[in-house]
Scaffold this motif. Sequence first.
Motif, PDB file in Angstrom:
ATOM      1  N   GLN A 358     -53.581  58.455 -49.784  1.00 58.46           N
ATOM      2  CA  GLN A 358     -52.300  58.002 -50.319  1.00 58.46           C
ATOM      3  C   GLN A 358     -52.427  56.620 -50.957  1.00 58.46           C
ATOM      4  OE1 GLN A 358     -48.940  56.437 -47.770  1.00 58.46           O
ATOM      5  NE2 GLN A 358     -48.034  58.406 -48.355  1.00 58.46           N
ATOM      6  N   LEU A 359     -51.819  56.475 -52.116  1.00 58.27           N
ATOM      7  CA  LEU A 359     -51.851  55.191 -52.809  1.00 58.27           C
ATOM      8  C   LEU A 359     -51.019  54.182 -52.018  1.00 58.27           C
ATOM      9  CD1 LEU A 359     -52.924  53.827 -55.350  1.00 58.27           C
ATOM     10  CD2 LEU A 359     -50.796  54.458 -56.510  1.00 58.27           C
ATOM     11  N   HIS A 360     -51.643  53.074 -51.700  1.00 58.37           N
ATOM     12  CA  HIS A 360     -50.964  52.020 -50.942  1.00 58.37           C
ATOM     13  C   HIS A 360     -51.339  50.694 -51.597  1.00 58.37           C
ATOM     14  CE1 HIS A 360     -48.994  50.299 -47.393  1.00 58.37           C
ATOM     15  NE2 HIS A 360     -49.922  49.359 -47.440  1.00 58.37           N
ATOM     16  N   PRO A 361     -50.469  50.157 -52.442  1.00 58.99           N
ATOM     17  CA  PRO A 361     -50.820  48.936 -53.166  1.00 58.99           C
ATOM     18  C   PRO A 361     -51.138  47.785 -52.219  1.00 58.99           C
ATOM     19  CG  PRO A 361     -48.840  49.948 -54.085  1.00 58.99           C
ATOM     20  CD  PRO A 361     -49.145  50.665 -52.806  1.00 58.99           C
ATOM     21  N   LEU A 362     -52.075  46.962 -52.636  1.00 62.67           N
ATOM     22  CA  LEU A 362     -52.374  45.759 -51.888  1.00 62.67           C
ATOM     23  C   LEU A 362     -51.163  44.840 -51.883  1.00 62.67           C
ATOM     24  CD1 LEU A 362     -55.965  45.011 -53.230  1.00 62.67           C
ATOM     25  CD2 LEU A 362     -55.391  45.607 -50.884  1.00 62.67           C
ATOM     26  N   PRO A 363     -50.951  44.073 -50.826  1.00 58.84           N
ATOM     27  CA  PRO A 363     -49.834  43.125 -50.818  1.00 58.84           C
ATOM     28  C   PRO A 363     -50.012  42.083 -51.916  1.00 58.84           C
ATOM     29  CG  PRO A 363     -51.301  42.714 -48.977  1.00 58.84           C
ATOM     30  CD  PRO A 363     -51.719  44.014 -49.578  1.00 58.84           C
ATOM     31  N   ASP A 364     -48.893  41.559 -52.391  1.00 61.67           N
ATOM     32  CA  ASP A 364     -48.904  40.612 -53.511  1.00 61.67           C
ATOM     33  C   ASP A 364     -48.412  39.248 -53.019  1.00 61.67           C
ATOM     34  OD1 ASP A 364     -48.388  39.115 -55.836  1.00 61.67           O
ATOM     35  OD2 ASP A 364     -48.034  40.934 -57.000  1.00 61.67           O
ATOM     36  N   PHE A 365     -49.301  38.268 -53.041  1.00 59.14           N
ATOM     37  CA  PHE A 365     -48.953  36.893 -52.707  1.00 59.14           C
ATOM     38  C   PHE A 365     -49.037  36.066 -53.988  1.00 59.14           C
ATOM     39  CE2 PHE A 365     -50.027  38.690 -48.674  1.00 59.14           C
ATOM     40  CZ  PHE A 365     -49.300  37.993 -47.721  1.00 59.14           C
ATOM     41  N   ASP A 366     -47.917  35.997 -54.712  1.00 62.34           N
ATOM     42  CA  ASP A 366     -47.865  35.247 -55.971  1.00 62.34           C
ATOM     43  C   ASP A 366     -48.955  35.696 -56.947  1.00 62.34           C
ATOM     44  OD1 ASP A 366     -45.703  33.706 -55.060  1.00 62.34           O
ATOM     45  OD2 ASP A 366     -47.063  32.299 -54.060  1.00 62.34           O
ATOM     46  N   GLY A 367     -49.094  37.025 -57.060  1.00 61.24           N
ATOM     47  CA  GLY A 367     -50.070  37.574 -58.000  1.00 61.24           C
ATOM     48  C   GLY A 367     -51.467  37.731 -57.439  1.00 61.24           C
ATOM     49  N   ASN A 368     -51.679  37.369 -56.198  1.00 59.69           N
ATOM     50  CA  ASN A 368     -52.975  37.516 -55.544  1.00 59.69           C
ATOM     51  C   ASN A 368     -52.898  38.640 -54.521  1.00 59.69           C
ATOM     52  OD1 ASN A 368     -54.386  34.910 -56.600  1.00 59.69           O
ATOM     53  ND2 ASN A 368     -52.405  34.209 -55.818  1.00 59.69           N
ATOM     54  N   ARG A 369     -53.905  39.510 -54.531  1.00 64.27           N
ATOM     55  CA  ARG A 369     -53.873  40.717 -53.700  1.00 64.27           C
ATOM     56  C   ARG A 369     -55.028  40.687 -52.698  1.00 64.27           C
ATOM     57  NH1 ARG A 369     -52.813  42.068 -59.036  1.00 64.27           N
ATOM     58  NH2 ARG A 369     -50.774  43.036 -59.394  1.00 64.27           N
ATOM     59  N   PRO A 370     -54.718  40.364 -51.440  1.00 63.71           N
ATOM     60  CA  PRO A 370     -55.791  40.266 -50.440  1.00 63.71           C
ATOM     61  C   PRO A 370     -56.044  41.583 -49.716  1.00 63.71           C
ATOM     62  CG  PRO A 370     -53.756  39.486 -49.492  1.00 63.71           C
ATOM     63  CD  PRO A 370     -53.432  39.882 -50.923  1.00 63.71           C
ATOM     64  N   VAL A 371     -57.274  41.753 -49.264  1.00 71.82           N
ATOM     65  CA  VAL A 371     -57.622  42.816 -48.333  1.00 71.82           C
ATOM     66  C   VAL A 371     -58.294  42.141 -47.147  1.00 71.82           C
ATOM     67  CG1 VAL A 371     -59.886  43.312 -49.372  1.00 71.82           C
ATOM     68  CG2 VAL A 371     -58.716  45.071 -48.043  1.00 71.82           C
ATOM     69  N   LEU A 372     -57.936  42.577 -45.955  1.00 72.35           N
ATOM     70  CA  LEU A 372     -58.511  41.988 -44.751  1.00 72.35           C
ATOM     71  C   LEU A 372     -59.763  42.753 -44.350  1.00 72.35           C
ATOM     72  CD1 LEU A 372     -55.392  41.283 -42.472  1.00 72.35           C
ATOM     73  CD2 LEU A 372     -56.222  40.052 -44.476  1.00 72.35           C
ATOM     74  N   GLY A 373     -60.883  42.047 -44.298  1.00 72.57           N
ATOM     75  CA  GLY A 373     -62.115  42.612 -43.772  1.00 72.57           C
ATOM     76  C   GLY A 373     -62.223  42.233 -42.301  1.00 72.57           C
ATOM     77  N   THR A 374     -61.911  43.171 -41.413  1.00 73.93           N
ATOM     78  CA  THR A 374     -61.856  42.878 -39.977  1.00 73.93           C
ATOM     79  C   THR A 374     -63.118  43.418 -39.315  1.00 73.93           C
ATOM     80  OG1 THR A 374     -60.547  44.900 -39.628  1.00 73.93           O
ATOM     81  CG2 THR A 374     -59.344  42.843 -39.919  1.00 73.93           C
ATOM     82  N   TRP A 375     -63.802  42.546 -38.582  1.00 73.70           N
ATOM     83  CA  TRP A 375     -65.136  42.845 -38.078  1.00 73.70           C
ATOM     84  C   TRP A 375     -65.100  43.375 -36.650  1.00 73.70           C
ATOM     85  CZ3 TRP A 375     -69.298  42.867 -41.186  1.00 73.70           C
ATOM     86  CH2 TRP A 375     -69.163  42.243 -42.422  1.00 73.70           C
ATOM     87  N   VAL A 376     -66.033  44.290 -36.390  1.00 72.71           N
ATOM     88  CA  VAL A 376     -66.218  44.864 -35.066  1.00 72.71           C
ATOM     89  C   VAL A 376     -67.671  44.647 -34.655  1.00 72.71           C
ATOM     90  CG1 VAL A 376     -66.241  47.004 -33.724  1.00 72.71           C
ATOM     91  CG2 VAL A 376     -64.460  46.624 -35.420  1.00 72.71           C
ATOM     92  N   VAL A 377     -67.885  44.085 -33.481  1.00 77.10           N
ATOM     93  CA  VAL A 377     -69.220  43.940 -32.913  1.00 77.10           C
ATOM     94  C   VAL A 377     -69.187  44.541 -31.517  1.00 77.10           C
ATOM     95  CG1 VAL A 377     -71.037  42.340 -32.185  1.00 77.10           C
ATOM     96  CG2 VAL A 377     -69.701  41.845 -34.241  1.00 77.10           C
ATOM     97  N   ASP A 378     -70.075  45.481 -31.255  1.00 74.18           N
ATOM     98  CA  ASP A 378     -70.089  46.182 -29.965  1.00 74.18           C
ATOM     99  C   ASP A 378     -68.744  46.817 -29.645  1.00 74.18           C
ATOM    100  OD1 ASP A 378     -72.725  45.779 -29.436  1.00 74.18           O
ATOM    101  OD2 ASP A 378     -72.449  44.230 -27.926  1.00 74.18           O
ATOM    102  N   GLY A 379     -68.049  47.285 -30.663  1.00 73.24           N
ATOM    103  CA  GLY A 379     -66.788  47.966 -30.452  1.00 73.24           C
ATOM    104  C   GLY A 379     -65.602  47.059 -30.221  1.00 73.24           C
ATOM    105  N   GLU A 380     -65.799  45.737 -30.315  1.00 72.89           N
ATOM    106  CA  GLU A 380     -64.717  44.798 -30.085  1.00 72.89           C
ATOM    107  C   GLU A 380     -64.419  44.002 -31.348  1.00 72.89           C
ATOM    108  OE1 GLU A 380     -65.779  42.357 -26.786  1.00 72.89           O
ATOM    109  OE2 GLU A 380     -65.567  43.968 -25.317  1.00 72.89           O
ATOM    110  N   ALA A 381     -63.144  43.709 -31.566  1.00 68.28           N
ATOM    111  CA  ALA A 381     -62.748  42.916 -32.727  1.00 68.28           C
ATOM    112  C   ALA A 381     -63.405  41.545 -32.644  1.00 68.28           C
ATOM    113  CB  ALA A 381     -61.233  42.780 -32.769  1.00 68.28           C
ATOM    114  N   ALA A 382     -64.016  41.093 -33.767  1.00 70.90           N
ATOM    115  CA  ALA A 382     -64.843  39.888 -33.711  1.00 70.90           C
ATOM    116  C   ALA A 382     -64.532  38.869 -34.789  1.00 70.90           C
ATOM    117  CB  ALA A 382     -66.327  40.272 -33.794  1.00 70.90           C
ATOM    118  N   GLY A 383     -63.729  39.201 -35.793  1.00 73.99           N
ATOM    119  CA  GLY A 383     -63.493  38.205 -36.825  1.00 73.99           C
ATOM    120  C   GLY A 383     -62.820  38.784 -38.049  1.00 73.99           C
ATOM    121  N   LEU A 384     -62.525  37.878 -38.979  1.00 73.25           N
ATOM    122  CA  LEU A 384     -61.777  38.236 -40.186  1.00 73.25           C
ATOM    123  C   LEU A 384     -62.356  37.523 -41.393  1.00 73.25           C
ATOM    124  CD1 LEU A 384     -59.250  39.304 -41.758  1.00 73.25           C
ATOM    125  CD2 LEU A 384     -58.069  37.224 -40.988  1.00 73.25           C
ATOM    126  N   GLY A 385     -62.505  38.269 -42.483  1.00 72.91           N
ATOM    127  CA  GLY A 385     -62.837  37.709 -43.789  1.00 72.91           C
ATOM    128  C   GLY A 385     -61.878  38.292 -44.813  1.00 72.91           C
TER     129      GLY A 385
END
Length: 407
Positions: A358-385
């Motif tokens: 399904q098409l799901h547009p990226l959120p718009d922050f004043d013309g900037n469209r972020p995607v969250l890269g959320t990290w998993v290490v050993d099955g646990e949430a470990a960080g964000l880029g």
Amino acid sequence: MRRHTVEPRPGWQATVEGQGLIYAVCEDPCNQGGPHAYWDESAYYEFSLPEVEALEEVVEELHELSLAAADHVVRTGRFADYGITDPRLAEVVAESWRRRAEQPAVYGRFDLAYDGVGPAKLFEYNADTPTSLIEAASPQWFWMEERFPGADQWNSLHERLVASWARQRHLLPPGPVHFAHSRGDTEGEDWMTTLYLQETAEQAGLATASIAMEDIGWDGLTGRFVDLEQRFIRSVFKLYPWEWLVEDEFGRQLLDGVDLGGATGSTLWIEPAWKMLLSNKALLAVLWELNPGHPNLLPAYLDGPRELAGTTGYAAKPLLGREGAGVRIVGPDGSQTRLADWAGDPDRYGAEGHCYQQLHPLPDFDGNRPVLGTWVVDGEAAGLGIRETDDSPITHQGARFLPHVIR
């Protein structure tokens, strides 16, 4: 979740390059011409602690759902849905999954759409060869300490990676762990990511060695993979997709020699073969089939767009696509956009099949469209880029990386 602008630090490029981000400025991203700042500290994103804690729960739940989906695929033999039609490869993946407790598996990255208001939505899971790791683990942490010393950050990547190698050390055969990347990497991202992961392994007390994928040889007399010094490669971390490995010159020897539990004469590959079931876009459709209506999933199918055509629109994603290559966006009115200009060769991927999400547009922050890269290490949430674009409905090779804080 808010986006703020801020003055970059004087000499920021030399600073982050000294911290390992040698690709902070790309000279010619995606053949667009001219230098492009990949690291962008002219803005940053701010999160509240409750937001991050909620996202951590989402990421860990998505990981558990993905493991359940992989188990379903193995139990039901649905390998063809993933484009895995070679019976030997299917056998290797299935046996790897059944014996996963005997094989080291380190990390992965979920890409999520999130605007700070509605629930986060899963775009994909790169669980085999995820990059953008260095910038998430190190330069953005040092940026925060310098610019906002009273703030915090969703970032325990380095500590968790070192702990992961230490925890799984007993699974490794004797000898050094080889760390391999391809010389086809022109920007240095794969090379530096591999070196960084090698550093975390060394900090965990492991002996290591570096090698290019192109320098891995085959000793026909012993039936072993060897390095340039003719040492047996008993274990190797590769920043190189499994689907490429099995198609390479030594693909058949690789499948015959995959170590699925300490067998003599074989090579232990990290990430393991079962990660093919998580890094393939077919996972998105299996997840939706098994968890219909889940608030963090988007409807996705393998046999066509179904009700998405003419309603919400959809993204046709090649099962093995990378960096947006070959993705086709179809709007509710049937209009189509193909992202070949940014993603290089548009025909490199797609023969293996598509997932229709399904098409799901990226959120718009004043013309900037972020995607969250959320990290998993050993099955646990470990960080964000966070990567963002301002010219495309999908995150591509020309995207920028922005740091974040928790306040």
